[in-house]
Design a protein around this motif. Structure first.
Motif, PDB file in Angstrom:
ATOM      1  N   PHE A 364       0.845  -1.198   0.000  1.00  0.00           N
ATOM      2  CA  PHE A 364       0.000   0.000   0.000  1.00  0.00           C
ATOM      3  C   PHE A 364       0.880   1.249   0.000  1.00  0.00           C
ATOM      4  O   PHE A 364       0.747   2.156   0.813  1.00  0.00           O
ATOM      5  N   ASP A 365       1.794   1.291  -0.951  1.00  0.00           N
ATOM      6  CA  ASP A 365       2.756   2.379  -1.071  1.00  0.00           C
ATOM      7  C   ASP A 365       2.258   3.377  -2.106  1.00  0.00           C
ATOM      8  O   ASP A 365       2.473   3.204  -3.312  1.00  0.00           O
ATOM      9  N   ARG A 366       1.596   4.419  -1.637  1.00  0.00           N
ATOM     10  CA  ARG A 366       1.020   5.412  -2.538  1.00  0.00           C
ATOM     11  C   ARG A 366       2.068   6.175  -3.356  1.00  0.00           C
ATOM     12  O   ARG A 366       1.864   6.411  -4.551  1.00  0.00           O
ATOM     13  N   PRO A 367       3.184   6.611  -2.746  1.00  0.00           N
ATOM     14  CA  PRO A 367       4.140   7.410  -3.522  1.00  0.00           C
ATOM     15  C   PRO A 367       4.660   6.706  -4.771  1.00  0.00           C
ATOM     16  O   PRO A 367       4.846   7.345  -5.812  1.00  0.00           O
ATOM     17  N   THR A 368       4.924   5.389  -4.698  1.00  0.00           N
ATOM     18  CA  THR A 368       5.451   4.710  -5.875  1.00  0.00           C
ATOM     19  C   THR A 368       4.402   4.621  -6.976  1.00  0.00           C
ATOM     20  O   THR A 368       4.726   4.699  -8.165  1.00  0.00           O
ATOM     21  N   VAL A 369       3.128   4.485  -6.598  1.00  0.00           N
ATOM     22  CA  VAL A 369       2.061   4.489  -7.606  1.00  0.00           C
ATOM     23  C   VAL A 369       1.992   5.845  -8.291  1.00  0.00           C
ATOM     24  O   VAL A 369       1.997   5.938  -9.523  1.00  0.00           O
ATOM     25  N   SER A 370       1.935   6.910  -7.501  1.00  0.00           N
ATOM     26  CA  SER A 370       1.786   8.240  -8.105  1.00  0.00           C
ATOM     27  C   SER A 370       3.032   8.626  -8.904  1.00  0.00           C
ATOM     28  O   SER A 370       2.912   9.236  -9.970  1.00  0.00           O
ATOM     29  N   ARG A 371       4.233   8.266  -8.403  1.00  0.00           N
ATOM     30  CA  ARG A 371       5.450   8.556  -9.175  1.00  0.00           C
ATOM     31  C   ARG A 371       5.403   7.879 -10.534  1.00  0.00           C
ATOM     32  O   ARG A 371       5.766   8.466 -11.557  1.00  0.00           O
ATOM     33  N   THR A 372       4.971   6.624 -10.533  1.00  0.00           N
ATOM     34  CA  THR A 372       4.946   5.867 -11.779  1.00  0.00           C
ATOM     35  C   THR A 372       3.926   6.443 -12.745  1.00  0.00           C
ATOM     36  O   THR A 372       4.198   6.584 -13.951  1.00  0.00           O
ATOM     37  N   LEU A 373       2.740   6.790 -12.248  1.00  0.00           N
ATOM     38  CA  LEU A 373       1.720   7.399 -13.102  1.00  0.00           C
ATOM     39  C   LEU A 373       2.226   8.712 -13.715  1.00  0.00           C
ATOM     40  O   LEU A 373       2.024   8.978 -14.901  1.00  0.00           O
ATOM     41  N   MET A 374       2.888   9.525 -12.912  1.00  0.00           N
ATOM     42  CA  MET A 374       3.376  10.815 -13.409  1.00  0.00           C
ATOM     43  C   MET A 374       4.498  10.640 -14.428  1.00  0.00           C
ATOM     44  O   MET A 374       4.542  11.338 -15.441  1.00  0.00           O
ATOM     45  N   ALA A 375       5.413   9.725 -14.147  1.00  0.00           N
ATOM     46  CA  ALA A 375       6.523   9.512 -15.080  1.00  0.00           C
ATOM     47  C   ALA A 375       6.023   8.960 -16.409  1.00  0.00           C
ATOM     48  O   ALA A 375       6.526   9.341 -17.475  1.00  0.00           O
ATOM     49  N   LEU A 376       5.050   8.064 -16.373  1.00  0.00           N
ATOM     50  CA  LEU A 376       4.501   7.502 -17.606  1.00  0.00           C
ATOM     51  C   LEU A 376       3.808   8.572 -18.452  1.00  0.00           C
ATOM     52  O   LEU A 376       3.955   8.588 -19.672  1.00  0.00           O
ATOM     53  N   ARG A 377       3.091   9.447 -17.794  1.00  0.00           N
ATOM     54  CA  ARG A 377       2.310  10.436 -18.563  1.00  0.00           C
ATOM     55  C   ARG A 377       3.204  11.478 -19.215  1.00  0.00           C
ATOM     56  O   ARG A 377       2.958  11.891 -20.355  1.00  0.00           O
ATOM     57  N   GLY A 378       4.259  11.922 -18.521  1.00  0.00           N
ATOM     58  CA  GLY A 378       5.074  12.968 -19.123  1.00  0.00           C
ATOM     59  C   GLY A 378       4.284  14.257 -19.266  1.00  0.00           C
ATOM     60  O   GLY A 378       3.448  14.587 -18.435  1.00  0.00           O
ATOM     61  N   LYS A 379       4.530  14.974 -20.356  1.00  0.00           N
ATOM     62  CA  LYS A 379       3.940  16.301 -20.525  1.00  0.00           C
ATOM     63  C   LYS A 379       3.312  16.451 -21.904  1.00  0.00           C
ATOM     64  O   LYS A 379       3.504  15.626 -22.790  1.00  0.00           O
TER      65      LYS A 379
END
Length: 737
Positions: A364-379
């Motif tokens: 239940f590690d929220r930061p790794t989920v959100s980091r991964t989602l953000m890195a995948l999406r890019g800009k």
């Protein structure tokens, strides 16, 4: 570079690693909003920028036999100029410490300070602190600490202030600037600069070492990941290190996937650390000339996340599968959730999506989920699908849907909704004349590694994922009060769902067919769309039973050989109440890998293969990953469909537990939630349950009237019962399975 120089550099690198070894420790974020750190200063940045920067660094470490191997897709970069501000009110003058990654100007109430001060006194009263930072190589970040003032996620940040000045020198009173809450992780000390982040390391020894004419074959006993360290290095010559997830790969010096070469010119014995991490169990070290080495150890590299979920049961084979699955997920949980530790070490959206789900039942590690989602999406701008794969774009949307359901975190959605919207706009722009998703030049239609799987035309599986993505957008648009687009996405989703059944459902096949080519549905039936439609709850009860019989339990339908899609196939069967069947499948499939000597679960497993055939993939003898994140799915299946726990409203405000033994005599486990755990024990005669938050509903079947002291248990008919579980209370129910 001579050996002495290399050793000095490696020694510095070891020191840096050990100093930064705790940098990856995870905070426990609670509640729906971004973390509010009371008087706890932390390094902050523009949300998503550190994640993109870190992803660029990690994904460009891949090598193939010593050659640099970059990703296939566009990589974005962080914004180089950043504006941070915070409105504060202090009752007395307060001195603040200011640390910055980059060049900066600090202003108080619009007035700049000379130079780049590291200490500033804030007078009593109301003030605006503003720090504007430029940094090209690292992410612009700041750390501000005072008695009451601290940099945290309540600070606002923008990459363009959009201010203007008139001819009198007056600045604008109203700006069109979009401010977001600052991003942060857990860099809570001044010395923990984001640019210096490293994963933790731990020394580990080899299990066995075999020497033969100056060469060493080292076995660390199981799949692992880190830096090889050479001890007692001496002489003049060359060392070649051949890494292997299997012994066969390490000995195949001409075809192993990864290697290191080291020039040695050393008069006295010393130690040396290899500069890049590798995945391996075995290392074959070959010496040339007069180079010698006494022994070999490693620095195991890892993200320090703890197991919050657990599972034990009456079947020792299932316990072993759970343990190896947990270890597999640990190895692939790094700066981000990656696909596999040997070959790619990239962030693939389809692989990551499954890791999110397993994570909710283990870490239940929220930061790794959100980091991964953000890195995948890019800009923006969006120029291709995520990882160039159409289905992987849709998995990104599904990941956000599940993230909200499990964590209740609205802040992430509010801040990243514009990027969600621009990605969906890209998808909508690539529909064909019929309003369907069809592969265009530059699109990779992946679905699964399967021989002869057609990707032509309008594939039903892609339409189904697209439909679910539109439903996600409707939900998120509602959260940010974008009512117009919420209605639009809802209607688009309804239209796509109607097309799924009008175009692809076949009464003759009792299933959704695989595709439509040139306007005509094909006769081919595959498992993919059908099994997803079950746990998406798109089928009615009659259709579910037809699909179970004619597709999922039909050996005439092409079988799935990757753990990737076995994940979803077994989930669909569990959703249909086939836990006993699935338990046997887990023991056969994942247990089959263990019988082949696996110490972590593989990218693909075909029981028909023999010996070293298991290691071949993509036309190469050792290209298959023997530690792949999507192999860890038993964690999710056992938590969600055997312990039976899942949220029924965001963040476990309400939840359900429907324990199903599936042939086990007993099971005992924990499922983590945002603010605690849900504990479930179930045998053939007793259920114990305790939840630390929210309001739970326990559902189960009993052949006799169940009893729980002081609790009303409601009969739902057909031996089904239901009761409420209040937070903090433990319940013991006597029943008969």
């Amino acid at each position: 570079m001579n050996c002495r120089h290399a050793i000095m550099q490696h020694s510095i690198w070891i020191l840096l690693l050990l100093i930064a070894g705790t940098a990856g420790a995870q905070p426990a974020y609670k509640g729906e909003a971004a973390p509010k750190l009371t008087n706890q200063a932390t390094w902050i940045w523009y949300p998503g920028d550190f994640e993109i920067w870190l992803g660029n660094n990690m994904q460009n470490r891949r090598t193939e036999r010593g050659s640099f191997f970059p990703p296939f897709w566009k990589l974005d970069n962080h914004y180089v100029l950043m504006d941070f501000h915070k409105d504060v009110e202090v009752t007395e003058a307060e001195q603040i410490e200011v640390l910055v990654e980059g060049k900066y100007i600090l202003k108080l109430d619009g007035k700049g300070y000379e130079g780049m001060p590291q200490q500033v006194t804030i007078p009593a009263g109301k003030h605006r602190i503003n720090v504007k930072v430029f940094s090209r190589d690292n992410v612009p970040a700041i750390y501000v600490k005072g008695k009451t003032i601290a940099s945290d996620s309540s600070w606002l940040v923008t990459y363009e202030d959009k201010e203007w000045i008139d001819e009198t020198g007056k600045t604008s009173d109203i700006s069109a600037t979009t401010w977001l809450n600052a991003g942060s992780w857990n860099f809570n000390e001044p010395a923990q600069r984001p640019s210096a982040f490293r994963l933790a390391v731990q020394p580990q020894s080899a299990v066995t070492t075999t020497k033969d004419n100056g060469s060493l074959l080292v076995d660390f006993g199981k799949e692992t990941f880190g830096f090889i360290k050479l001890h007692g290095l001496q002489g003049k010559g060359k060392l070649s290190l051949y890494y292997g997830e299997s012994k066969e790969e390490a000995l195949a010096t001409g075809t192993c996937e990864t290697l290191d070469r080291l020039e040695v010119n050393q008069g006295s014995k010393t130690d040396s650390l290899m500069p890049l991490t590798k995945a391996f169990r075995f290392v074959n070290i070959q010496a040339e000339g007069g180079a010698t080495v006494d022994s070999v150890s490693m620095l195991y590299e890892y993200l320090p996340v703890a197991n919050r979920g657990s599972f034990r049961c009456s079947d020792s084979a299932i316990n072993k599968i759970w343990d190896v699955a947990a270890y597999t997920l640990h190895l692939n949980t790094r700066e981000f959730f990656i696909d596999g530790i040997k070959r790619d070490r990239w962030i693939w959206s389809g692989d990551a999506y499954q890791s999110y789900l397993m994570n909710y039942y283990l870490f239940f590690d929220r930061p790794t989920v959100s980091r991964t989602l953000m890195a995948l999406r890019g800009k923006d701008p969006v120029t291709s699908h995520i990882n160039t794969i159409m289905d992987y774009t849709f998995y990104w949307f599904l990941g956000i849907y599940d993230y909200y359901q499990y964590t209740g975190d609205k802040t992430f959605i509010r801040q990243f909704y514009p990027r969600m919207q621009s990605l969906m706009d890209y998808c909508l722009s690539r529909r064909n004349a019929a309003g369907m998703m069809q592969g265009l030049p530059g699109d990779w239609i992946f679905i699964d590694w399967a021989n002869g799987l057609s990707k032509k035309g309008e594939v039903s599986f892609e339409q189904l994922l697209f439909c679910r993505s539109l439903e996600t957008m409707a939900l998120c648009a509602g959260m940010v009060n974008d009512t117009k687009n919420a209605a639009l996405y809802k209607q688009l989703a309804a239209d796509m769902k109607a097309k799924l059944f009008s175009i692809y459902w076949s009464d003759a096949k009792h299933a959704l067919v695989h595709s439509r080519v040139d306007g005509k549905p094909t006769d081919n039936v595959t498992r993919y769309a059908n099994m997803f439609a079950i746990f998406f709850n798109y089928f009615d009860s009659t259709q579910k039973q037809l699909v179970k019989q004619h597709v999922l339990l039909n050996d005439a339908i092409q079988k799935i050989t990757t753990p990737y899609m076995r994940f979803y196939e077994l989930e669909a069967l569990c959703a249909m109440g086939e836990q006993k069947y699935v338990l046997n499948e887990m023991k056969s499939y994942w247990g089959g890998m263990l019988k082949e000597g696996a110490t972590s679960f593989w990218e693909e497993y075909n029981p028909a293969k023999q010996g070293a055939e298991h290691y071949a993939m993509y036309g190469r003898p050792f290209d298959k990953s023997l530690c792949h994140a999507w192999g860890a799915s038993p964690i999710y299946l056992l938590g969600k469909y055997y312990l039976g726990v899942q949220p029924t409203s965001p963040g476990y405000a309400t939840w359900v537990a429907e324990p199903v033994l599936g042939g086990l005599q007993w099971m005992d486990g924990k499922v983590p939630t945002p603010q605690g755990d849900i504990e479930v024990y179930c045998s053939t005669t007793q259920i114990k349950i305790k939840g630390s938050e929210g309001t739970g509903t326990l559902r189960f079947k009993s052949q006799k009237k169940p009893v729980c002291k002081g609790v009303v248990i409601n009969s739902k008919g057909n031996n089904a019962y239901e009761m409420t579980v209040e937070a903090g209370k433990e319940y013991v129910i006597n029943y008969k399975n």
